[in-house]
Every structure is written in C-alpha cells, then in structure tokens.
Design a protein around this motif. Sequence first.
Motif, PDB file in Angstrom:
ATOM      1  N   LEU A   1      33.359 -28.693  20.982  1.00 41.50           N
ATOM      2  CA  LEU A   1      33.287 -29.423  21.240  1.00 41.50           C
ATOM      3  C   LEU A   1      31.915 -30.075  21.219  1.00 41.50           C
ATOM      4  N   GLY A   2      31.782 -31.696  21.672  1.00 41.22           N
ATOM      5  CA  GLY A   2      30.724 -32.082  21.439  1.00 41.22           C
ATOM      6  C   GLY A   2      30.100 -33.132  20.300  1.00 41.22           C
ATOM      7  N   ALA A   3      29.538 -34.452  20.870  1.00 40.94           N
ATOM      8  CA  ALA A   3      28.770 -35.318  19.994  1.00 40.94           C
ATOM      9  C   ALA A   3      28.392 -34.397  18.688  1.00 40.94           C
ATOM     10  N   LYS A   4      28.396 -35.329  17.201  1.00 39.12           N
ATOM     11  CA  LYS A   4      27.606 -35.052  15.991  1.00 39.12           C
ATOM     12  C   LYS A   4      26.757 -34.567  16.434  1.00 39.12           C
ATOM     13  N   GLY A   5      26.078 -33.546  15.684  1.00 36.19           N
ATOM     14  CA  GLY A   5      24.334 -33.420  16.010  1.00 36.19           C
ATOM     15  C   GLY A   5      23.808 -32.184  16.189  1.00 36.19           C
ATOM     16  N   LEU A   6      24.398 -31.693  17.547  1.00 39.50           N
ATOM     17  CA  LEU A   6      24.580 -30.872  18.310  1.00 39.50           C
ATOM     18  C   LEU A   6      24.593 -29.176  18.046  1.00 39.50           C
ATOM     19  N   GLY A   7      24.435 -28.979  16.862  1.00 36.99           N
ATOM     20  CA  GLY A   7      24.543 -27.353  15.900  1.00 36.99           C
ATOM     21  C   GLY A   7      26.103 -26.583  16.121  1.00 36.99           C
ATOM     22  N   LYS A   8      27.327 -27.547  16.449  1.00 37.24           N
ATOM     23  CA  LYS A   8      28.506 -26.622  16.437  1.00 37.24           C
ATOM     24  C   LYS A   8      29.418 -26.231  14.961  1.00 37.24           C
ATOM     25  N   THR A   9      28.768 -26.963  13.689  1.00 31.50           N
ATOM     26  CA  THR A   9      28.277 -26.535  12.438  1.00 31.50           C
ATOM     27  C   THR A   9      28.063 -25.119  12.608  1.00 31.50           C
ATOM     28  N   HIS A  10      26.269 -25.883  12.287  1.00 33.13           N
ATOM     29  CA  HIS A  10      25.787 -24.381  12.157  1.00 33.13           C
ATOM     30  C   HIS A  10      26.356 -22.721  12.850  1.00 33.13           C
TER      31      HIS A  10
ATOM     32  N   SER B   1      35.468 -29.927  16.426  1.00 30.58           N
ATOM     33  CA  SER B   1      35.585 -31.384  17.308  1.00 30.58           C
ATOM     34  C   SER B   1      34.532 -32.447  17.647  1.00 30.58           C
ATOM     35  N   ASN B   2      34.346 -33.083  17.605  1.00 28.36           N
ATOM     36  CA  ASN B   2      33.326 -34.372  18.033  1.00 28.36           C
ATOM     37  C   ASN B   2      34.527 -34.623  19.414  1.00 28.36           C
ATOM     38  N   LEU B   3      35.296 -35.091  19.046  1.00 28.15           N
ATOM     39  CA  LEU B   3      36.484 -35.502  20.095  1.00 28.15           C
ATOM     40  C   LEU B   3      36.081 -34.879  22.050  1.00 28.15           C
ATOM     41  N   SER B   4      36.659 -35.751  22.990  1.00 26.43           N
ATOM     42  CA  SER B   4      36.186 -34.920  23.980  1.00 26.43           C
ATOM     43  C   SER B   4      37.825 -33.740  24.337  1.00 26.43           C
ATOM     44  N   LYS B   5      37.110 -33.116  25.214  1.00 24.74           N
ATOM     45  CA  LYS B   5      38.428 -32.375  25.069  1.00 24.74           C
ATOM     46  C   LYS B   5      40.310 -32.409  25.904  1.00 24.74           C
ATOM     47  N   ALA B   6      39.412 -33.351  26.344  1.00 19.28           N
ATOM     48  CA  ALA B   6      40.939 -34.695  26.747  1.00 19.28           C
ATOM     49  C   ALA B   6      41.926 -34.770  25.556  1.00 19.28           C
ATOM     50  N   ASP B   7      41.080 -35.474  24.922  1.00 17.23           N
ATOM     51  CA  ASP B   7      41.432 -36.529  23.653  1.00 17.23           C
ATOM     52  C   ASP B   7      42.104 -35.097  22.266  1.00 17.23           C
ATOM     53  N   LEU B   8      41.505 -34.192  22.085  1.00 21.23           N
ATOM     54  CA  LEU B   8      42.044 -33.242  21.305  1.00 21.23           C
ATOM     55  C   LEU B   8      43.484 -32.562  21.858  1.00 21.23           C
ATOM     56  N   LEU B   9      43.179 -32.214  23.045  1.00 18.43           N
ATOM     57  CA  LEU B   9      44.545 -32.054  23.246  1.00 18.43           C
ATOM     58  C   LEU B   9      45.358 -32.438  23.052  1.00 18.43           C
ATOM     59  N   LYS B  10      44.975 -33.871  23.181  1.00 19.71           N
ATOM     60  CA  LYS B  10      46.387 -34.627  22.791  1.00 19.71           C
ATOM     61  C   LYS B  10      46.954 -34.666  21.631  1.00 19.71           C
ATOM     62  N   LYS B  11      46.508 -34.083  20.522  1.00 28.49           N
ATOM     63  CA  LYS B  11      46.561 -33.970  19.310  1.00 28.49           C
ATOM     64  C   LYS B  11      47.616 -32.931  19.004  1.00 28.49           C
TER      65      LYS B  11
ATOM     66  N   ALA C   1      53.760 -27.274  21.960  1.00 33.85           N
ATOM     67  CA  ALA C   1      54.363 -25.196  21.789  1.00 33.85           C
ATOM     68  C   ALA C   1      52.476 -25.207  21.798  1.00 33.85           C
ATOM     69  N   VAL C   2      51.722 -25.903  21.080  1.00 31.02           N
ATOM     70  CA  VAL C   2      50.915 -25.507  20.392  1.00 31.02           C
ATOM     71  C   VAL C   2      49.934 -25.150  21.506  1.00 31.02           C
ATOM     72  N   LEU C   3      49.870 -26.470  22.357  1.00 32.42           N
ATOM     73  CA  LEU C   3      48.950 -26.401  23.589  1.00 32.42           C
ATOM     74  C   LEU C   3      49.353 -25.120  25.204  1.00 32.42           C
ATOM     75  N   ASP C   4      50.937 -23.901  25.035  1.00 29.40           N
ATOM     76  CA  ASP C   4      51.571 -23.219  25.650  1.00 29.40           C
ATOM     77  C   ASP C   4      50.703 -22.421  25.054  1.00 29.40           C
ATOM     78  N   ARG C   5      50.293 -22.081  24.024  1.00 29.02           N
ATOM     79  CA  ARG C   5      49.370 -20.714  23.147  1.00 29.02           C
ATOM     80  C   ARG C   5      48.484 -21.127  23.747  1.00 29.02           C
ATOM     81  N   LEU C   6      47.236 -22.256  23.513  1.00 28.36           N
ATOM     82  CA  LEU C   6      46.278 -22.344  23.649  1.00 28.36           C
ATOM     83  C   LEU C   6      45.889 -21.875  24.884  1.00 28.36           C
ATOM     84  N   CYS C   7      46.544 -21.939  26.083  1.00 30.79           N
ATOM     85  CA  CYS C   7      46.618 -21.640  27.355  1.00 30.79           C
ATOM     86  C   CYS C   7      46.458 -20.224  27.475  1.00 30.79           C
TER      87      CYS C   7
END
Length: 231
Positions: free
Chosen positions: A96-105, A189-199, A203-209
């Motif tokens: 997670l983080g803003a664009k251009g921080l090397g995540k895709t790299h 993702s460029n989203l915040s952790k809170a915003d991503l988890l809202k997506k 059931a998915v959140l339970d598996r992610l935990c």
Amino acid sequence: MTEIKKINPLPFLSTLEANPEKDEWIKQREKELAEQAAKEAAYQMQKSVESSGVPRRYWHVDFDTYISRNEKDLKNLETIKKFTSLDNNDKVLILLGAKGLGKTHLGSAIIRNCGGKFISIEELIFKYESAQDFHAKTNREELMVLYSSTKMLVIDEIGGSIQQEKENALLNYILRRRYENMLPTVLISNLSKADLLKKFGEAVLDRLCETCISLEFEGESYRTSIRDVNL
C-alpha cells in the motif's frame, strides 16, 4: 599351483601423477559449463518474466535494483524477500502507498523470483469482458482458472478501476479460490489500508485476517525525483 601374475603398478600410478595442464583444463571447462548453465537459467527466467504479464518497463527489475530510501523501505524489502522464500506459501501480501513509491517494481521482482502471473485490475476486467466474445481464445471460466491456480499472482492498481462493482466481484472470487488452493497472492494499491479493506466482503476479510501481510510505503514519488533530475 596357479602362478599369480605380477602386475606392473607403474601404468596405474602414472595416471595419478600431478598434471597441472590437465587440471587447469578441467577447471576451465567446469567454469565454462557453470557459466553456460547460469546464462541458460537467466534466459529462461527472462522469458518467464516477459510472458508473465509484467509490464515491459519492469522486465529487468529485481530486488537488488530497488532503491530503499529509508528504514521502513529496508524493512519492507526484507519482509517481501522472506515472503517469496516461504515454503508452502499461502499468504496474501498487500503493498500500500501513494503512486511512485516502487510498489510495481517490487511486484515485478516477486514474479521474477517466483514465477507466476502479473496483471493490473483494469486489464483483468478487460480480459474478463473480452472472454465472453464468441471468437475469444480464452473463455471466462478458463481465465478464472488461470488466475486462481497460477503459482504466484500479483494484481496491481487495485481500487483504480472505474468499474468498482465488477472489480470487487473478480477480486473476491480470485482471492477465495486462491485461499482454497493454498496459493500466494500479492495485492498492490494506492488506497489506504482502511479504504482497501472496505472493498472486501466479510468472508474475504476473515480469510485475510488469517493469511495477510500488509506493508505500507511512504515518502516522495520516485517519478518526481526522476523528473527533477531530467529537467
């Protein structure tokens, strides 16, 4: 009484005598064979990267070409390396983080080291919609099987599609199937952790935990730094 023949040991001993010229040839040959094997392995790895879906811009990146600019970057990099070396890996790694921080790299480097498939969420939606065409080479079921069963899957740009409902449905399906298949997945993702988890649904959140490793990247965009240098 049968006479025991005496064997002259000299021919045998002569083969054990030091032969610097022969030893040097053997060493050189072993070196050449090792270099050939390394080149072949590198070639096969590069072919695998190029056919994985990794964008062309990132075909040659690896962990050692990632520039860590702070202590958090270093810790994130070490965590990602450990993730790629896990035995029986069934984890979900979220970058997670803003664009251009090397995540895709880093996502591309994961594929280089582990194999598997790389795709952006927008491209996944496009492929899924195109798969319903009668002339499509791959139908929807085959497409979902591919991304649900590949040994490593990196999905980039999550949250960046204009079709959020379809994005959520595809993510939920793939994450559920990969969880059942006990396979590792990387979400970028460029989203915040809170915003991503809202997506994700409950059931998915339970598996992610149960399986999730979440890393956040901070700082100034690499792209801004590059633009400043080139001005």
